[in-house]
Design a protein around this motif. Sequence first.
Motif, PDB file in Angstrom:
ATOM      1  N   VAL A  61       0.826  -1.213   0.000  1.00 18.63           N
ATOM      2  CA  VAL A  61       0.000   0.000   0.000  1.00 18.63           C
ATOM      3  C   VAL A  61       0.860   1.263   0.000  1.00 18.63           C
ATOM      4  CG1 VAL A  61      -1.768   1.278   1.294  1.00 18.63           C
ATOM      5  CG2 VAL A  61      -1.893  -1.214   1.139  1.00 18.63           C
ATOM      6  N   TYR A  62       2.023   1.215   0.633  1.00 18.18           N
ATOM      7  CA  TYR A  62       2.905   2.373   0.733  1.00 18.18           C
ATOM      8  C   TYR A  62       4.195   2.120  -0.044  1.00 18.18           C
ATOM      9  CZ  TYR A  62      -0.149   4.227   4.341  1.00 18.18           C
ATOM     10  OH  TYR A  62      -1.238   4.721   5.016  1.00 18.18           O
ATOM     11  N   ALA A 119      -3.022   4.448  -2.723  1.00 15.89           N
ATOM     12  CA  ALA A 119      -4.468   4.710  -2.717  1.00 15.89           C
ATOM     13  C   ALA A 119      -4.790   5.290  -1.344  1.00 15.89           C
ATOM     14  CB  ALA A 119      -5.245   3.418  -2.950  1.00 15.89           C
ATOM     15  N   PRO A 120      -5.838   6.105  -1.239  1.00 12.63           N
ATOM     16  CA  PRO A 120      -6.166   6.678   0.067  1.00 12.63           C
ATOM     17  C   PRO A 120      -6.438   5.589   1.113  1.00 12.63           C
ATOM     18  CG  PRO A 120      -7.413   7.757  -1.673  1.00 12.63           C
ATOM     19  CD  PRO A 120      -6.739   6.565  -2.302  1.00 12.63           C
ATOM     20  N   ASP A 128      -9.767   1.084   7.736  1.00 12.45           N
ATOM     21  CA  ASP A 128      -9.126   0.185   6.779  1.00 12.45           C
ATOM     22  C   ASP A 128      -8.089  -0.691   7.493  1.00 12.45           C
ATOM     23  OD1 ASP A 128     -10.552   1.431   4.769  1.00 12.45           O
ATOM     24  OD2 ASP A 128      -8.818   2.477   3.897  1.00 12.45           O
ATOM     25  N   THR A 129      -7.824  -1.844   6.933  1.00 13.52           N
ATOM     26  CA  THR A 129      -6.752  -2.712   7.414  1.00 13.52           C
ATOM     27  C   THR A 129      -5.645  -2.709   6.375  1.00 13.52           C
ATOM     28  OG1 THR A 129      -8.295  -4.123   8.623  1.00 13.52           O
ATOM     29  CG2 THR A 129      -6.157  -5.068   8.096  1.00 13.52           C
ATOM     30  N   VAL A 130      -4.421  -2.472   6.830  1.00 17.46           N
ATOM     31  CA  VAL A 130      -3.256  -2.430   5.953  1.00 17.46           C
ATOM     32  C   VAL A 130      -2.264  -3.472   6.450  1.00 17.46           C
ATOM     33  CG1 VAL A 130      -1.321  -1.026   5.135  1.00 17.46           C
ATOM     34  CG2 VAL A 130      -3.572   0.024   5.461  1.00 17.46           C
ATOM     35  N   ARG A 131      -1.838  -4.345   5.551  1.00 13.86           N
ATOM     36  CA  ARG A 131      -0.842  -5.356   5.925  1.00 13.86           C
ATOM     37  C   ARG A 131       0.551  -4.791   5.696  1.00 13.86           C
ATOM     38  NH1 ARG A 131      -1.374 -11.586   5.173  1.00 13.86           N
ATOM     39  NH2 ARG A 131      -2.671 -11.069   6.944  1.00 13.86           N
ATOM     40  N   THR A 178      10.654 -12.520   8.194  1.00 14.00           N
ATOM     41  CA  THR A 178       9.597 -11.510   8.102  1.00 14.00           C
ATOM     42  C   THR A 178       8.352 -11.978   8.839  1.00 14.00           C
ATOM     43  OG1 THR A 178       8.783 -12.410   6.013  1.00 14.00           O
ATOM     44  CG2 THR A 178      10.425 -10.632   5.877  1.00 14.00           C
ATOM     45  N   LEU A 179       7.526 -11.020   9.221  1.00 13.32           N
ATOM     46  CA  LEU A 179       6.272 -11.284   9.915  1.00 13.32           C
ATOM     47  C   LEU A 179       5.193 -10.385   9.317  1.00 13.32           C
ATOM     48  CD1 LEU A 179       4.751 -12.650  12.302  1.00 13.32           C
ATOM     49  CD2 LEU A 179       5.497 -10.719  13.717  1.00 13.32           C
ATOM     50  N   ALA A 180       4.242 -10.974   8.594  1.00 13.83           N
ATOM     51  CA  ALA A 180       3.134 -10.205   8.020  1.00 13.83           C
ATOM     52  C   ALA A 180       2.170  -9.847   9.155  1.00 13.83           C
ATOM     53  CB  ALA A 180       2.432 -11.014   6.957  1.00 13.83           C
ATOM     54  N   THR A 181       1.827  -8.561   9.256  1.00 14.95           N
ATOM     55  CA  THR A 181       0.999  -8.069  10.353  1.00 14.95           C
ATOM     56  C   THR A 181      -0.046  -7.107   9.818  1.00 14.95           C
ATOM     57  OG1 THR A 181       2.921  -8.222  11.821  1.00 14.95           O
ATOM     58  CG2 THR A 181       1.076  -6.890  12.589  1.00 14.95           C
ATOM     59  N   ASP A 182      -1.288  -7.290  10.224  1.00 23.51           N
ATOM     60  CA  ASP A 182      -2.372  -6.392   9.829  1.00 23.51           C
ATOM     61  C   ASP A 182      -2.459  -5.233  10.803  1.00 23.51           C
ATOM     62  OD1 ASP A 182      -4.525  -9.100   8.765  1.00 23.51           O
ATOM     63  OD2 ASP A 182      -3.135  -7.889   7.599  1.00 23.51           O
ATOM     64  N   PHE A 183      -2.459  -4.022  10.264  1.00 24.24           N
ATOM     65  CA  PHE A 183      -2.557  -2.788  11.043  1.00 24.24           C
ATOM     66  C   PHE A 183      -3.912  -2.158  10.753  1.00 24.24           C
ATOM     67  CE2 PHE A 183       1.864  -3.592  11.154  1.00 24.24           C
ATOM     68  CZ  PHE A 183       2.467  -2.777  12.105  1.00 24.24           C
ATOM     69  N   ILE A 184      -4.598  -1.680  11.786  1.00 31.77           N
ATOM     70  CA  ILE A 184      -5.886  -1.001  11.614  1.00 31.77           C
ATOM     71  C   ILE A 184      -5.615   0.500  11.493  1.00 31.77           C
ATOM     72  CG2 ILE A 184      -6.333  -0.852  14.114  1.00 31.77           C
ATOM     73  CD1 ILE A 184      -9.060  -1.454  11.529  1.00 31.77           C
TER      74      ILE A 184
END
Length: 155
Positions: A66-67, A114-115, A120-123, A133-139
Amino acid sequence: MKSSTLSFLLAGLLLTGGVHASAADHVHASHAWIRVLPGDLPAGAYVTLQNDGDQPVALSGASSTVYADVMLHQSSTAGDMSRMTMVDALPVPAHGKAVLAPAGYHLMLMQANAPVKPGDTVRLTLSFTDGSTLATDFIARPANAMDAGDDHRGH
């Protein structure tokens, strides 16, 4: 005979490789959230990392689809001057934790493709100095948020 010897050696190598756990195998992420700022301003990401392993580990950064850019920073204040410094790694002690929080260590998220809106949840994929690595969902939370909003402030 050569084929069976090779198979035996490969099996041994695979078993040996499984004995050494990576940093990410021992780290658990909780209270992961992003402070979303208006427009194209960078966002800050915060998380608590708990290391259940017997060895210290170190967070070296993160990435996201996303970033465009994610950097590990530390905020500090000396007198009435605030500053933000990029850091190479954040240690997470054995059987201990490291907290990324406002006014301290954080992940700086630059150039969203994207905005991102509150809710939203961003991994993010957290990276450690051993290459794991550790995939983590951020709110995503609003600009005035001070925590993850999950009622675990004291934990």
